[in-house]
Motif scaffolding. Structure first.
Motif, short mmCIF file in Angstrom:
data_model
loop_
_atom_site.label_atom_id
_atom_site.label_comp_id
_atom_site.label_asym_id
_atom_site.label_seq_id
_atom_site.Cartn_x
_atom_site.Cartn_y
_atom_site.Cartn_z
N SER A 18 0.82 -1.22 0.00
CA SER A 18 0.00 0.00 0.00
C SER A 18 0.85 1.26 0.00
N ILE A 19 2.03 1.21 0.59
CA ILE A 19 2.95 2.35 0.56
C ILE A 19 3.73 2.36 -0.75
N ASN A 20 4.21 1.20 -1.15
CA ASN A 20 5.01 1.11 -2.37
C ASN A 20 4.24 1.61 -3.59
N GLN A 21 2.95 1.35 -3.66
CA GLN A 21 2.15 1.79 -4.80
C GLN A 21 2.10 3.31 -4.94
N LEU A 22 2.26 4.02 -3.85
CA LEU A 22 2.26 5.48 -3.92
C LEU A 22 3.48 6.03 -4.67
N PHE A 23 4.50 5.19 -4.83
CA PHE A 23 5.76 5.65 -5.44
C PHE A 23 6.10 4.90 -6.72
N ARG A 24 5.14 4.20 -7.28
CA ARG A 24 5.43 3.45 -8.52
C ARG A 24 5.72 4.43 -9.66
N PHE A 62 -8.49 23.61 -11.30
CA PHE A 62 -7.21 24.30 -11.16
C PHE A 62 -6.85 24.96 -12.49
N SER A 63 -6.28 26.15 -12.42
CA SER A 63 -5.93 26.87 -13.64
C SER A 63 -4.58 26.46 -14.21
N THR A 64 -3.73 25.82 -13.39
CA THR A 64 -2.43 25.37 -13.87
C THR A 64 -2.16 23.93 -13.42
N PRO A 65 -1.35 23.20 -14.16
CA PRO A 65 -1.01 21.85 -13.72
C PRO A 65 -0.21 21.86 -12.42
N GLU A 66 0.56 22.92 -12.21
CA GLU A 66 1.36 23.02 -10.99
C GLU A 66 0.49 23.12 -9.75
N SER A 67 -0.60 23.89 -9.84
CA SER A 67 -1.49 24.01 -8.67
C SER A 67 -2.22 22.69 -8.42
N ALA A 68 -2.59 21.98 -9.47
CA ALA A 68 -3.21 20.67 -9.30
C ALA A 68 -2.21 19.68 -8.71
N LYS A 69 -0.96 19.75 -9.16
CA LYS A 69 0.09 18.88 -8.63
C LYS A 69 0.31 19.13 -7.14
N SER A 70 0.28 20.38 -6.74
CA SER A 70 0.46 20.73 -5.33
C SER A 70 -0.66 20.12 -4.48
N TYR A 71 -1.89 20.21 -4.96
CA TYR A 71 -3.02 19.62 -4.24
C TYR A 71 -2.86 18.10 -4.16
N TYR A 72 -2.46 17.47 -5.27
CA TYR A 72 -2.25 16.03 -5.30
C TYR A 72 -1.17 15.63 -4.27
N ALA A 73 -0.06 16.35 -4.25
CA ALA A 73 1.03 16.05 -3.31
C ALA A 73 0.57 16.18 -1.87
N GLN A 74 -0.25 17.18 -1.58
CA GLN A 74 -0.78 17.35 -0.22
C GLN A 74 -1.67 16.17 0.15
N ALA A 75 -2.55 15.76 -0.76
CA ALA A 75 -3.44 14.63 -0.49
C ALA A 75 -2.65 13.34 -0.31
N LYS A 76 -1.64 13.16 -1.13
CA LYS A 76 -0.79 11.98 -1.04
C LYS A 76 -0.05 11.95 0.30
N GLY A 77 0.46 13.10 0.72
CA GLY A 77 1.15 13.18 2.01
C GLY A 77 0.23 12.88 3.17
N GLU A 78 -1.00 13.36 3.12
CA GLU A 78 -1.97 13.09 4.19
C GLU A 78 -2.30 11.60 4.24
N TYR A 79 -2.50 10.97 3.10
CA TYR A 79 -2.80 9.55 3.07
C TYR A 79 -1.59 8.75 3.55
N LEU A 80 -0.39 9.11 3.11
CA LEU A 80 0.82 8.41 3.55
C LEU A 80 0.99 8.54 5.06
N SER A 81 0.70 9.69 5.62
CA SER A 81 0.79 9.86 7.08
C SER A 81 -0.15 8.89 7.81
N LYS A 82 -1.35 8.71 7.26
CA LYS A 82 -2.30 7.76 7.86
C LYS A 82 -1.78 6.34 7.75
#
Length: 109
Positions: A18-24, A62-82
């Motif tokens: 479950s952790i490894n899949q986050l980094f495939r 999101f108006s830019t891919p960078e802002s969407a990427k930032s949101y994705y990274a935040q969500a991924k970090g929250e899930y990884l913390s759990k």
């Protein structure tokens, strides 16, 4: 762990699926992982199916891919913390420490 160039007991550690899949690795594409284009806007989405059950986070507009990427990274970090809380005491501390460092410093991309 380490730079990925050396295979030894000092640099290898068991990583739950479950952790490894986050980094495939994915095939190269024009947008960051977790980001799709819908017209002239971008969407960030993360899905999972693991020991914490199935789930998803998705946000559009999101108006830019960078802002969407930032949101994705935040969500991924929250899930990884759990996940790290779930696996507390079941995985090696050096893996937990490395992943917590990624959460804080690299945006998990």
């Amino acid at each position: 762990l380490g730079d990925g160039e050396r295979y030894s007991p000092d640099t290898c550690v068991f990583v739950p699926q479950s952790i490894n899949q986050l980094f495939r690795r994915e095939m190269p594409r024009d947008l960051p992982r977790g980001v799709t284009r819908q017209g002239n806007k971008y969407t960030a989405s993360l899905t999972w199916d693991g020991p914490l059950g199935k789930g998803a986070v998705r946000k559009s507009g999101f108006s830019t891919p960078e802002s969407a990427k930032s949101y994705y990274a935040q969500a991924k970090g929250e899930y990884l913390s759990k996940l790290l809380d779930y696996y507390d005491g079941q995985i090696e501390n050096r893996l937990t420490d490395h992943l917590q460092e990624l959460i804080l410093t690299r945006g998990l991309t």
